[in-house]
Design a protein around this motif. Structure first.
Motif, PDB file in Angstrom:
ATOM      1  N   ARG A   1       4.497 -12.716   4.392  1.00 14.07           N
ATOM      2  CA  ARG A   1       3.754 -11.657   5.072  1.00 14.07           C
ATOM      3  C   ARG A   1       3.908 -10.337   4.317  1.00 14.07           C
ATOM      4  O   ARG A   1       2.933  -9.625   4.072  1.00 14.07           O
ATOM      5  N   ASP A   2       5.134 -10.026   3.918  1.00 15.95           N
ATOM      6  CA  ASP A   2       5.365  -8.814   3.135  1.00 15.95           C
ATOM      7  C   ASP A   2       4.708  -8.912   1.760  1.00 15.95           C
ATOM      8  O   ASP A   2       4.158  -7.929   1.247  1.00 15.95           O
ATOM      9  N   LEU A   3       4.786 -10.088   1.151  1.00 10.68           N
ATOM     10  CA  LEU A   3       4.214 -10.283  -0.173  1.00 10.68           C
ATOM     11  C   LEU A   3       2.705 -10.062  -0.152  1.00 10.68           C
ATOM     12  O   LEU A   3       2.149  -9.411  -1.056  1.00 10.68           O
ATOM     13  N   ALA A   4       2.043 -10.580   0.855  1.00 16.37           N
ATOM     14  CA  ALA A   4       0.595 -10.419   0.953  1.00 16.37           C
ATOM     15  C   ALA A   4       0.205  -8.956   1.069  1.00 16.37           C
ATOM     16  O   ALA A   4      -0.818  -8.520   0.514  1.00 16.37           O
ATOM     17  N   GLU A   5       1.018  -8.191   1.761  1.00 12.48           N
ATOM     18  CA  GLU A   5       0.731  -6.764   1.925  1.00 12.48           C
ATOM     19  C   GLU A   5       0.975  -5.997   0.630  1.00 12.48           C
ATOM     20  O   GLU A   5       0.212  -5.092   0.271  1.00 12.48           O
ATOM     21  N   ASP A   6       2.045  -6.371  -0.090  1.00 11.36           N
ATOM     22  CA  ASP A   6       2.441  -5.623  -1.290  1.00 11.36           C
ATOM     23  C   ASP A   6       1.775  -6.122  -2.566  1.00 11.36           C
ATOM     24  O   ASP A   6       1.761  -5.398  -3.571  1.00 11.36           O
ATOM     25  N   ALA A   7       1.251  -7.353  -2.544  1.00 11.80           N
ATOM     26  CA  ALA A   7       0.799  -7.975  -3.795  1.00 11.80           C
ATOM     27  C   ALA A   7      -0.589  -8.592  -3.683  1.00 11.80           C
ATOM     28  O   ALA A   7      -0.888  -9.570  -4.365  1.00 11.80           O
ATOM     29  N   ALA A   8      -1.458  -8.016  -2.865  1.00 14.26           N
ATOM     30  CA  ALA A   8      -2.814  -8.550  -2.717  1.00 14.26           C
ATOM     31  C   ALA A   8      -3.515  -8.576  -4.070  1.00 14.26           C
ATOM     32  O   ALA A   8      -3.465  -7.609  -4.839  1.00 14.26           O
ATOM     33  N   GLY A   9      -4.139  -9.715  -4.373  1.00 15.95           N
ATOM     34  CA  GLY A   9      -4.861  -9.866  -5.627  1.00 15.95           C
ATOM     35  C   GLY A   9      -3.996 -10.162  -6.835  1.00 15.95           C
ATOM     36  O   GLY A   9      -4.510 -10.313  -7.944  1.00 15.95           O
ATOM     37  N   GLN A  10      -2.690 -10.300  -6.639  1.00 17.29           N
ATOM     38  CA  GLN A  10      -1.769 -10.526  -7.745  1.00 17.29           C
ATOM     39  C   GLN A  10      -1.553 -12.023  -7.984  1.00 17.29           C
ATOM     40  O   GLN A  10      -1.867 -12.858  -7.142  1.00 17.29           O
ATOM     41  N   ARG A  11      -0.996 -12.315  -9.158  1.00 20.41           N
ATOM     42  CA  ARG A  11      -0.615 -13.681  -9.514  1.00 20.41           C
ATOM     43  C   ARG A  11       0.915 -13.733  -9.485  1.00 20.41           C
ATOM     44  O   ARG A  11       1.579 -13.112 -10.327  1.00 20.41           O
TER      45      ARG A  11
END
Length: 235
Positions: free
Chosen positions: A159-169
């Motif tokens: 959940r935190d990753l999606a918020e901080d890293a949207a569009g990332q690989r």
């Protein structure tokens, strides 16, 4: 798990072979009650083969198409995972820091830590029976974690990753239980489905990958070891 779809790629690898992996194989082969591992779980190092596997993983990362290469790397704080990540990245031309997140640590076995199946049956028969009754997914050893507990902390991480890293690989370097539980979350599996998957071991330094397709992440490969083909098997 809807939030994860914000990522472009999600790549998971299990750490390279550790000295504990070798000890566990020996303990099971000889019917021992204990693994004989002297370090705490967080401090278990890689074996020589594990370091070679990590290096091969890095060479594979360096060779993937530019639009698939990780832009962010996260690791379990446990030594075997962190060393795998660092050794692999040393083999790549891109300079990425390893971000440590304690939610990626291995599942806590509690009072059963270091005991083989034979050891649990002989020393904690009541826990052996309780696990049979509750089922592997929901059974929590005293002072330890169930698979459901692991799913809960991974939901928080993603959940935190999606918020901080949207569009990332994203590349995650962690443990077999993390790889399996991530499949449970990303692919919306049932208890029965994830436990069926878990019957087959996740190979050390294997790759599991998802790519965004439309409004969700779609599986690309699972437990893939093609990049390790040139490394001789351990004895």
């Amino acid at each position: 798990m809807a939030p994860v779809k914000a990522l472009e790629w999600l790549n998971l690898t299990r750490h390279g072979e550790s000295t504990a992996n070798i000890a566990w194989r020996e303990a099971h082969a000889h019917g021992l009650e204990e693994s004989g591992i002297t370090e705490r779980d967080a401090d278990v190092p890689l074996s020589d083969l594990g370091r070679a596997q990590a290096a091969n993983l890095g060479r594979w990362l360096a060779a993937v198409p530019a639009d698939e290469r990780p832009t962010l790397v996260y690791s379990s704080p446990f030594r075997r995972a962190l060393d795998t990540a660092r050794i692999a990245l040393d083999e790549t031309p891109f300079d990425l820091p390893v971000q440590i997140d304690e939610r990626l640590r291995d599942r806590d076995q509690g009072i059963l830590e270091g005991l083989t199946g034979a050891g649990i049956r002989r020393r904690h028969p009541e826990e052996f029976e309780r696990k049979l009754k509750l089922g592997k997914f929901y059974y929590r050893p005293p002072a330890g974690e169930s698979w459901a507990d692991l799913a809960l902390r991974l939901r928080s991480f993603y959940r935190d990753l999606a918020e901080d890293a949207a569009g990332q690989r994203v590349l995650v370097v962690a443990h077999d239980a993390i790889v399996v539980t991530t499949r449970y979350l990303v692919e919306n599996l049932t208890e029965q489905e994830v436990l069926e998957i878990e019957k087959d071991s996740i190979a050390n330094a294997s790759m599991t990958r998802w790519r965004r397709g439309g409004d969700r992440l779609t599986p690309v490969v699972y437990n893939d070891v093609a990049h390790l083909a040139k490394i001789p098997a351990s004895n």
